[in-house]
Each structure stands twice: as structure tokens, then as C-alpha cells.
Design a protein around this motif. Structure first.
Motif, mmCIF file in Angstrom:
data_model
loop_
_atom_site.group_PDB
_atom_site.id
_atom_site.type_symbol
_atom_site.label_atom_id
_atom_site.label_comp_id
_atom_site.label_asym_id
_atom_site.label_seq_id
_atom_site.Cartn_x
_atom_site.Cartn_y
_atom_site.Cartn_z
ATOM 1 N N UNK A 32 0.802 -1.220 0.000
ATOM 2 C CA UNK A 32 0.000 0.000 0.000
ATOM 3 C C UNK A 32 0.827 1.259 0.000
ATOM 4 N N UNK A 33 1.881 1.302 0.805
ATOM 5 C CA UNK A 33 2.719 2.501 0.856
ATOM 6 C C UNK A 33 3.449 2.703 -0.463
ATOM 7 N N UNK A 34 3.979 1.631 -1.045
ATOM 8 C CA UNK A 34 4.688 1.751 -2.321
ATOM 9 C C UNK A 34 3.753 2.277 -3.406
ATOM 10 N N UNK A 35 2.531 1.754 -3.460
ATOM 11 C CA UNK A 35 1.569 2.208 -4.469
ATOM 12 C C UNK A 35 1.195 3.668 -4.249
ATOM 13 N N UNK A 36 0.970 4.053 -2.990
ATOM 14 C CA UNK A 36 0.585 5.433 -2.703
ATOM 15 C C UNK A 36 1.706 6.407 -3.029
ATOM 16 N N UNK A 37 2.940 6.034 -2.705
ATOM 17 C CA UNK A 37 4.075 6.913 -2.998
ATOM 18 C C UNK A 37 4.297 7.029 -4.493
ATOM 19 N N UNK A 38 4.166 5.936 -5.213
ATOM 20 C CA UNK A 38 4.337 5.973 -6.670
ATOM 21 C C UNK A 38 3.302 6.894 -7.306
ATOM 22 N N UNK A 39 2.057 6.796 -6.855
ATOM 23 C CA UNK A 39 0.994 7.657 -7.388
ATOM 24 C C UNK A 39 1.274 9.125 -7.080
ATOM 25 N N UNK A 40 1.670 9.414 -5.842
ATOM 26 C CA UNK A 40 1.943 10.798 -5.458
ATOM 27 C C UNK A 40 3.090 11.381 -6.270
ATOM 28 N N UNK A 41 4.128 10.597 -6.499
ATOM 29 C CA UNK A 41 5.257 11.072 -7.299
ATOM 30 C C UNK A 41 4.837 11.336 -8.745
ATOM 31 N N UNK A 42 4.035 10.437 -9.309
ATOM 32 C CA UNK A 42 3.568 10.628 -10.680
ATOM 33 C C UNK A 42 2.783 11.929 -10.801
ATOM 34 N N UNK A 70 3.340 -7.512 4.682
ATOM 35 C CA UNK A 70 2.642 -7.135 3.443
ATOM 36 C C UNK A 70 3.671 -6.598 2.444
ATOM 37 N N UNK A 71 4.587 -7.455 1.997
ATOM 38 C CA UNK A 71 5.637 -6.953 1.108
ATOM 39 C C UNK A 71 5.077 -6.544 -0.248
ATOM 40 N N UNK A 72 5.660 -5.518 -0.851
ATOM 41 C CA UNK A 72 5.222 -5.141 -2.190
ATOM 42 C C UNK A 72 5.743 -6.143 -3.206
ATOM 43 N N UNK A 73 5.070 -6.315 -4.342
ATOM 44 C CA UNK A 73 5.674 -7.121 -5.409
ATOM 45 C C UNK A 73 7.024 -6.511 -5.781
ATOM 46 N N UNK A 216 16.563 -8.607 -14.200
ATOM 47 C CA UNK A 216 17.253 -9.715 -13.521
ATOM 48 C C UNK A 216 17.224 -9.547 -12.012
ATOM 49 N N UNK A 217 17.416 -8.329 -11.512
ATOM 50 C CA UNK A 217 17.449 -8.121 -10.068
ATOM 51 C C UNK A 217 16.058 -8.203 -9.454
ATOM 52 N N UNK A 218 15.037 -7.829 -10.212
ATOM 53 C CA UNK A 218 13.666 -8.001 -9.732
ATOM 54 C C UNK A 218 13.344 -9.486 -9.587
ATOM 55 N N UNK A 219 13.768 -10.274 -10.563
ATOM 56 C CA UNK A 219 13.561 -11.730 -10.488
ATOM 57 C C UNK A 219 14.342 -12.333 -9.332
ATOM 58 N N UNK A 220 15.566 -11.848 -9.100
ATOM 59 C CA UNK A 220 16.363 -12.349 -7.987
ATOM 60 C C UNK A 220 15.676 -12.045 -6.656
ATOM 61 N N UNK A 221 15.142 -10.845 -6.514
ATOM 62 C CA UNK A 221 14.434 -10.492 -5.281
ATOM 63 C C UNK A 221 13.251 -11.427 -5.043
ATOM 64 N N UNK A 222 12.467 -11.689 -6.084
ATOM 65 C CA UNK A 222 11.321 -12.588 -5.943
ATOM 66 C C UNK A 222 11.767 -13.980 -5.522
ATOM 67 N N UNK A 223 12.852 -14.473 -6.123
ATOM 68 C CA UNK A 223 13.345 -15.816 -5.794
ATOM 69 C C UNK A 223 13.839 -15.883 -4.353
ATOM 70 N N UNK A 224 14.589 -14.885 -3.927
ATOM 71 C CA UNK A 224 15.130 -14.899 -2.574
ATOM 72 C C UNK A 224 14.031 -14.796 -1.521
ATOM 73 N N UNK A 225 13.053 -13.949 -1.749
ATOM 74 C CA UNK A 225 11.988 -13.767 -0.763
ATOM 75 C C UNK A 225 11.129 -15.020 -0.601
ATOM 76 N N UNK A 226 11.112 -15.886 -1.599
ATOM 77 C CA UNK A 226 10.320 -17.120 -1.497
ATOM 78 C C UNK A 226 11.169 -18.323 -1.072
#
Length: 249
Positions: A32-42, A70-73, A216-226
Motif C-alpha cells: 500500500x505505501x509503495x503504491x501510494x508513494x508511486x501515485x503521489x510522485x507521478x 505485506x511486502x510489495x511485489x 534480472x534483479x527483480x527476479x532475484x528479489x522474488x526468488x530470494x523472498x520465497x
């Protein structure tokens, strides 16, 4: 029931301040915070009345890193950091408290980062079984690689003076607002076109890192968190105990 807004905003003479305001989780980067901050910045980027953006926080913590409940994607965090880097307005971090893990990614993405001398910092990812993968995108082109190796591999806590020395911060002082006052005055005197084009020049290496490594780093983050180790590390953190791998320490 009214849901609290995790990011609030105010404006003063062309400077919009976005305040992380999620005290229940120490401004952790929830979905929720990531989405709200992204919207505000846009919205700030599309508003011709905004000369620059200050990113700050309520409470004693700028950001505790990823919200483990509640981690962000991972792709949402990548997009947020890219948003800050590519915003056609300077983004200035104002810090008066603790910054951990993903919160340091926010600092790295900002064009200028200032903190009070009482602030402290730590890359705590290794202690819960993950790595500062996505957050490294804005940091590696800007910070001292030897210092990053020390702090990222140990997860140690360090102060504002060390953060300035290593390039994680631009400025530090006893009163962060006194430190930032001439910076904001200079931004108000600059032309919008001049700021936007100068920022593009200054962020070229960071944008190149995103173009080359973000997927690649986004995929690495997803793999590590799971992973099993991350599940143990996060469970241990939430249960306020040491993870099993510290038994050899």
C-alpha cells in the motif's frame, strides 16, 4: 472504516513534501505505501507548479525496509525507484531517524539526500536471508563500492557521517532543515527546464543500470523472498528471535 493514508503531502513555494506516514509498521515498504508513494510522485511529475519534491517521514524511522507482513511485489518496488530517478523534478530525501534495507534504496534513488546527525542506517537484508538486489540499482552507480561491501555483507549499523562519506547521503547536520534551507532556495531559483535536463544528465548512469539490470534483479528479489532461508529469517525477525544459522556464531 477509514483507512489511513500512508503518504501525505503539502506544498510551500513550489516545493511539494511527501511524508511517509505509516507509524504502525515504522514506514515499512508495504504494498500500500509503495503504491501510494508511486501515485503521489507521478502526480508531482505531471504538475507544472511543482519545482521539486521532498521525501520525508513521521516518527523516528524514515523506513524500516520491506514490510515482511505485506511486502510489495518486487516489480512495484523497482518501478517506484525508477519513478524517483526518472521524475522530471529533483527529489530530495529528508531524514531524521532510522533507515533500514529498502529505505536505503529510496535514499539512493533521490537526487539529494540529507539527514540529521542522529540518523542511523543499516543494510539488514543479509540478516533475514535475502540481498539488497533491487535497492542496489540506484546505489551501485553512486556509492563507494568498498563501503557498500562492508555494510551490505555485515548488516552493521552506521551513522550519518559514514553515510555521507560513502555517498549514501549528500549532507548531514544537527538540524536537517537548516542544512536543507539553502538547497531548497537554490531549487526555487532554478528554471523547471534547467532542472529537468540537468537531472537527466546526472542520472544517466543510474538509468543505464535500470535498463540493463532491473529485470534480472527483480527476479532475484522474488526468488530470494520465497526461499526457505528467507522464510526462516523473516519468521525469526517477526518472532524476535535469532534465525537458525546464528547457532554457529
Amino acid at each position: 472504516m477509514t483507512t489511513a493514508v500512508p503518504v501525505t503531502r503539502s506544498r510551500d513555494r513550489g516545493i511539494t513534501t511527501l511524508t511517509l506516514d505509516s507509524p504502525a509498521n515504522r514506514n515499512a515498504l508495504s504494498a500500500g505505501l509503495v503504491a501510494a508513494l508511486d501515485t503521489a510522485l507521478a502526480e508531482c511529475g505531471a504538475d507544472p507548479g511543482v519545482r521539486a519534491v521532498v521525501l520525508t517521514h513521521t516518527g523516528t524511522t524514515f523506513s524500516a525496509g520491506a514490510d515482511l507482513r505485506e511486502p510489495p511485489p518486487p516489480e512495484a518496488l523497482t518501478a517506484l525507484l525508477r519513478r524517483i530517478v526518472e521524475l522530471p523534478r529533483p527529489v530530495i530525501a529528508r531524514v531524521t531517524g532510522h533507515v533500514r534495507a529498502g529505505g536505503l534504496g529510496l535514499l539512493g534513488a533521490c537526487d539529494i539526500a540529507a539527514a540529521a546527525t542522529t540518523a542511523d542506517f543499516a543494510f539488514t537484508e543479509v540478516r533475514v536471508g535475502v540481498a539488497p538486489a533491487v535497492v542496489s540499482l540506484p546505489l551501485l552507480p553512486r556509492a563507494d563500492p568498498r563501503a557498500l561491501a562492508l555494510h551490505c555483507l555485515t548488516g552493521d549499523r552506521f551513522d550519518a557521517a559514514e553515510a555521507v562519506r560513502t555517498g549514501l547521503l549528500t549532507l548531514a547536520g544537527e538540524d536537517v532543515d537548516t542544512v536543507l534551507a539553502p538547497v531548497l532556495d537554490g531549487l526555487r531559483r532554478a528554471s523547471p527546464q534547467g532542472l529537468a535536463e540537468t537531472k537527466r544528465l546526472l542520472t544517466a548512469r543510474v538509468r543505464k543500470a535500470f535498463d540493463r539490470d532491473a529485470e534480472a534483479l527483480t527476479a532475484l528479489t522474488a526468488r530470494l523472498f520465497s526461499s526457505p532461508q528467507a522464510r526462516e529469517g523473516m519468521t525469526a525477525f517477526l518472532e524476535r528471535r535469532d534465525p537458525v544459522w546464528t547457532e554457529l556464531a
